[in-house]
Design a protein around this motif. Structure first.
Motif, PDB file in Angstrom:
ATOM      1  N   LEU A   1     -96.719  58.947  15.055  1.00 17.09           N
ATOM      2  CA  LEU A   1     -95.820  59.302  16.102  1.00 17.09           C
ATOM      3  C   LEU A   1     -94.306  59.930  15.186  1.00 17.09           C
ATOM      4  N   ALA A   2     -94.414  59.782  13.979  1.00 18.26           N
ATOM      5  CA  ALA A   2     -93.299  60.299  13.214  1.00 18.26           C
ATOM      6  C   ALA A   2     -93.426  61.753  13.236  1.00 18.26           C
ATOM      7  N   THR A   3     -94.660  62.248  13.168  1.00 14.72           N
ATOM      8  CA  THR A   3     -95.044  63.773  13.069  1.00 14.72           C
ATOM      9  C   THR A   3     -94.863  64.470  14.292  1.00 14.72           C
ATOM     10  N   VAL A   4     -94.937  63.545  15.618  1.00 15.09           N
ATOM     11  CA  VAL A   4     -95.130  63.938  17.026  1.00 15.09           C
ATOM     12  C   VAL A   4     -93.787  64.108  17.585  1.00 15.09           C
ATOM     13  N   VAL A   5     -93.127  63.184  17.678  1.00 14.23           N
ATOM     14  CA  VAL A   5     -91.976  62.941  18.420  1.00 14.23           C
ATOM     15  C   VAL A   5     -90.802  63.859  17.647  1.00 14.23           C
TER      16      VAL A   5
ATOM     17  N   TYR B   1     -85.805  67.854  19.287  1.00 11.78           N
ATOM     18  CA  TYR B   1     -85.649  69.316  20.188  1.00 11.78           C
ATOM     19  C   TYR B   1     -86.553  69.509  21.255  1.00 11.78           C
ATOM     20  N   ILE B   2     -85.993  69.954  22.297  1.00 15.02           N
ATOM     21  CA  ILE B   2     -86.772  70.220  23.441  1.00 15.02           C
ATOM     22  C   ILE B   2     -87.842  71.010  23.374  1.00 15.02           C
ATOM     23  N   GLY B   3     -89.036  70.430  23.857  1.00 17.03           N
ATOM     24  CA  GLY B   3     -90.101  71.242  23.752  1.00 17.03           C
ATOM     25  C   GLY B   3     -91.162  71.157  22.719  1.00 17.03           C
ATOM     26  N   GLU B   4     -90.571  70.728  21.293  1.00 15.32           N
ATOM     27  CA  GLU B   4     -91.155  70.517  20.272  1.00 15.32           C
ATOM     28  C   GLU B   4     -92.220  69.562  20.166  1.00 15.32           C
ATOM     29  N   THR B   5     -91.966  68.325  20.999  1.00 15.91           N
ATOM     30  CA  THR B   5     -92.792  67.269  21.119  1.00 15.91           C
ATOM     31  C   THR B   5     -94.195  67.711  21.755  1.00 15.91           C
ATOM     32  N   GLU B   6     -94.147  68.263  22.926  1.00 17.19           N
ATOM     33  CA  GLU B   6     -95.363  68.839  23.545  1.00 17.19           C
ATOM     34  C   GLU B   6     -96.025  69.876  22.561  1.00 17.19           C
TER      35      GLU B   6
ATOM     36  N   TYR C   1     -86.035  66.352  30.863  1.00 18.60           N
ATOM     37  CA  TYR C   1     -86.924  66.830  29.940  1.00 18.60           C
ATOM     38  C   TYR C   1     -88.276  65.760  29.467  1.00 18.60           C
ATOM     39  N   ALA C   2     -87.651  64.500  29.710  1.00 13.61           N
ATOM     40  CA  ALA C   2     -88.591  63.549  29.269  1.00 13.61           C
ATOM     41  C   ALA C   2     -89.602  63.423  30.474  1.00 13.61           C
ATOM     42  N   ASN C   3     -89.219  63.598  31.693  1.00 10.31           N
ATOM     43  CA  ASN C   3     -90.574  63.709  32.452  1.00 10.31           C
ATOM     44  C   ASN C   3     -90.990  64.957  32.338  1.00 10.31           C
TER      45      ASN C   3
ATOM     46  N   TYR D   1     -96.620  66.982  31.018  1.00  7.59           N
ATOM     47  CA  TYR D   1     -97.699  67.840  30.212  1.00  7.59           C
ATOM     48  C   TYR D   1     -98.854  66.844  29.674  1.00  7.59           C
ATOM     49  N   LEU D   2     -98.384  65.653  29.306  1.00  5.87           N
ATOM     50  CA  LEU D   2     -99.352  64.795  28.569  1.00  5.87           C
ATOM     51  C   LEU D   2    -100.448  64.420  29.829  1.00  5.87           C
TER      52      LEU D   2
END
Length: 689
Positions: free
Chosen positions: A495-499, A502-507, A546-548, A553-554
């Motif tokens: 998860l450290a490489t995922v979350v 910045y907005i949109g980068e996690t997706e 943005y969290a929603n 997306y998920l």
């Protein structure tokens, strides 16, 4: 001795070479007759006053034979009986005129016989220019350079130039003094060499054909003149195999091309031209993909690919974009392979390898295309040669795993499963659910594809499950057990490489993981999944919005996922209800009871671990309410304590190890739990007072 008879494929070439040589001899004689200083050793290195006067006074009737020249230019190779040999076949396939063939041979001669280098230097009036120029070539074939149609045979749009059979150098010079050169690959082909162009090393691939209804439809349409097709991928490597079978049905071989390798080269457009020439020389059609590799940044290369003068079948995963090229292709989707189809592929590949394997041992649940199955069998043969030399289920699974792309390893940690069903201790209900999950993953294609149990909606064929329970109750180990049962690798998402803050980068990071996982036969484990699969909340500020969006997306991406994904969490209540609805299974992992704890202690301290007789494991199971993970940790600590004094594991080491686990958990070490063992010191450790 009689001279050797030339190979039949060279007969026509040598015949045309002889005709051109006769014309060159005549042209040389004419030049000698008109040359004012034939014995000048510096001929061609300077221009005298007499040469200037002669050039100014000499009048050449450029247009006197224009009508005859025009008839010669318009005469195609199809108007004559088709000669045998490689030159004749190339003339027919490339639609060369008789004039084109003569020009090709003129440009080719210095590469066949070094005598012509000096002759061409003489005719060019420049000893440093030892190749034919445009003007000299037209003079050799007795065509006036003033005839536009003749000049056009050496301009863009002509078969010789567009098919890269002749290249024109010295573009800064006037047209008639530009040098003509035949690429080495064309020369080698005409002489009987079939080695591919060196610039295509690593670009060309072998494609295993897959005859099916879609391939027959494409080949039938190509027979009507529609020689550009786009086949959308629906499984691992299936579209390329369908395209190769379509080419075979159309009557030509398939030249497989990896477009991702083309993109990495310096001049993709030029490489595509070379690919077209290679296909022409082989009498093959181009089977290329994935189109997305070029469409992102090399649209000119895509257009050149679509316009190649050979049959072209392009494959990709996206929908065809009309902006890629003005040509309208045939559009068709590759079929989804059922387990029966994959069993047939495995059987054919095993038969080709001379191996007989029971159908039950064939890993048909691996999503592999025809080419991947063939390579997997070869890899399994190599693995079997290290052991008994006999192909069986473990070797076939190992060979199938070698076909996984390595891209996912950059985004998740790969774990090769090392535990099985006998290594895990769970209640009967949880164990049966795990076995059902493994069965779902094994038979998903039979149920969802063959039986059509999930039609429409663009939903994927993936299997997803949630493992919920406290830390150390066996969630990660269970995922490893399922992966081993299916013969798959386990990839744990970090998860450290995922979350990303910045907005949109996690997706974007998650999309990369899902995309890579779609093409890998593996189990994808999201540990601590509530961090990214948590509940949506009421929108109070931009952060909530943005969290929603991330959660939405998920939700969409999970529905289109084609792999096996397992989410694990310590807090089931934190998982959004919309996620749980989309899950195939939810398995609860309770804390182990006394019977389960005893079984875990026994497995952790089983041979080859050295244990002293009289270990009171029943006492440990009864007195210490630890999870399976804590028990394994305590057993490992006890083993280190015993190894430190070159001894075996006894009760003092176990008690000391449990005490350490209690301290890590923040629990008190009470005499009522440890009993009379509390004061016994382990080897090398002080007694507790």
């Amino acid at each position: 001795d009689r001279p050797p008879v030339p190979d039949e494929s060279l007969t026509y070439l040598l015949h045309r070479v002889g005709l051109v040589e006769d014309r060159i001899r005549a042209l040389v004689q004419q030049r000698r007759h008109d040359d004012p200083a034939p014995d000048d050793p510096f001929r061609g290195l300077y221009v005298t006053e007499d040469d200037v006067d002669r050039l100014l006074t000499h009048r050449q009737a450029l247009l006197s034979d224009a009508s005859r020249n025009a008839r010669a230019v318009g005469e195609t190779s199809e108007s004559r009986p088709a000669p045998r040999g490689r030159l004749g076949d190339l003339a027919a396939d490339a639609q060369l005129t008789a004039l084109d063939v003569d020009l090709l041979v003129v440009a080719l001669l210095p590469d066949l016989d070094s005598r012509f280098e000096r002759l061409y230097g003489y005719l060019n009036d420049d000893v440093t220019r030892r190749r034919a120029t445009v003007g000299m070539a037209l003079a050799v074939v007795n065509v006036s350079p003033a005839v536009a149609a003749a000049r056009a045979r050496l301009l863009a749009g002509s078969p010789l130039i567009d098919r890269a059979l002749v290249q024109i150098d010295d573009s800064e010079r006037p047209f008639l003094t530009r040098a003509l050169r035949v690429p080495d690959r064309v020369t080698a082909h005409l002489l009987g060499d079939d080695a591919p162009d060196p610039s295509l090393v690593g670009v060309l691939t072998e494609v295993e054909p897959l005859d099916c209804d879609q391939s027959r439809r494409v080949s039938g349409a190509m027979a009507t003149g529609r020689t550009l097709a786009y086949i959308r991928e629906s499984g691992a490597g299936v579209a390329l195999s369908v395209a190769a079978a379509a080419m075979a049905g159309f009557g030509c071989a398939a030249l497989g091309v990896d477009l991702s390798k083309v993109r990495s080269l310096r001049e993709p457009v030029d490489i595509v031209t070379v690919i077209g020439r290679e296909a022409l020389l082989r009498g093959a059609g181009v089977v290329a993909g994935p189109i997305e590799a070029l469409a992102e940044s090399e649209l000119d290369a895509v257009r050149r690919l679509a316009e190649l003068p050979v049959p072209v079948a392009v494959v990709g995963t996206s929908t065809w974009d009309p902006n890629w090229t003005a040509r309208v292709p045939l559009l068709i989707d590759a079929p989804l392979l059922t387990p029966t189809d994959r069993l047939r592929l495995w059987t054919r590949a095993l038969a080709a390898a001379g191996a007989v394997v029971p159908d039950a041992a064939v890993p048909v649940h691996f999503v592999l295309g025809p080419g991947q199955v063939a390579r997997a069998v070869r890899a399994a043969e190599a693995a079997a040669s290290l052991d008994s030399g006999t192909l069986d289920a473990p070797e076939l699974r190992r060979g199938a795993r070698t076909q996984n792309a390595a891209g996912l390893e950059r985004l998740a940690r790969r774990v090769e499963p090392g535990v099985g069903w006998t290594d895990i201790v769970l209640p009967e209900s949880a164990l049966s659910q795990l076995q059902e999950l493994a069965s779902r993953a094994r038979h998903r294609d039979q149920v969802l594809v063959e039986w059509g149990m999930r039609p429409g909606g663009g939903r994927g064929r993936g299997v997803t499950a949630l493992f919920a329970g406290d830390s150390g109750t066996g969630k990660t180990m269970s995922a490893e057990v399922i992966a081993r049962d299916l013969g798959l690798d386990l990839y744990t998402v970090n998860l450290a490489t995922v979350v990303d803050k910045y907005i949109g980068e996690t997706e974007k990071n998650l999309e990369r993981i899902f995309t890579e996982a779609d093409g890998v036969n593996a189990v994808l484990l999201f540990d601590e999944a509530d961090a990214i699969f948590g509940k949506r909340s009421e929108v109070r500020d931009a952060h909530d919005r943005y969290a929603n969006i991330e959660s939405a997306y998920l939700l969409q991406r999970m529905e289109t996922f084609d792999g096996l994904a397992i989410l694990s969490t310590n807090l089931r209540s934190n998982i959004d209800d919309a996620f749980t609805r989309r899950l195939d299974m939810i398995i609860d992992f309770p804390a182990p009871d006394e019977t389960s704890r005893l079984a875990i202690w026994e497995r952790c301290l089983a041979p080859p671990a050295p244990c002293l007789p009289g270990l009171d494991l029943e006492f440990c199971a009864r007195s210490f309410t630890l999870s399976g993970g804590n028990i394994r940790s305590a057993a490992t600590t006890a083993a280190y304590l015993a190894a430190g004094v070159d001894g075996a594991i006894g009760m003092p080491e176990l008690i000391a190890a449990v005490q350490q686990e209690y301290r890590k958990l923040g629990r008190l070490v009470l005499e009522r739990e440890f009993g009379h063992y509390l004061g016994e010191p382990a080897h090398g450790m002080p007694a507790r007072h």
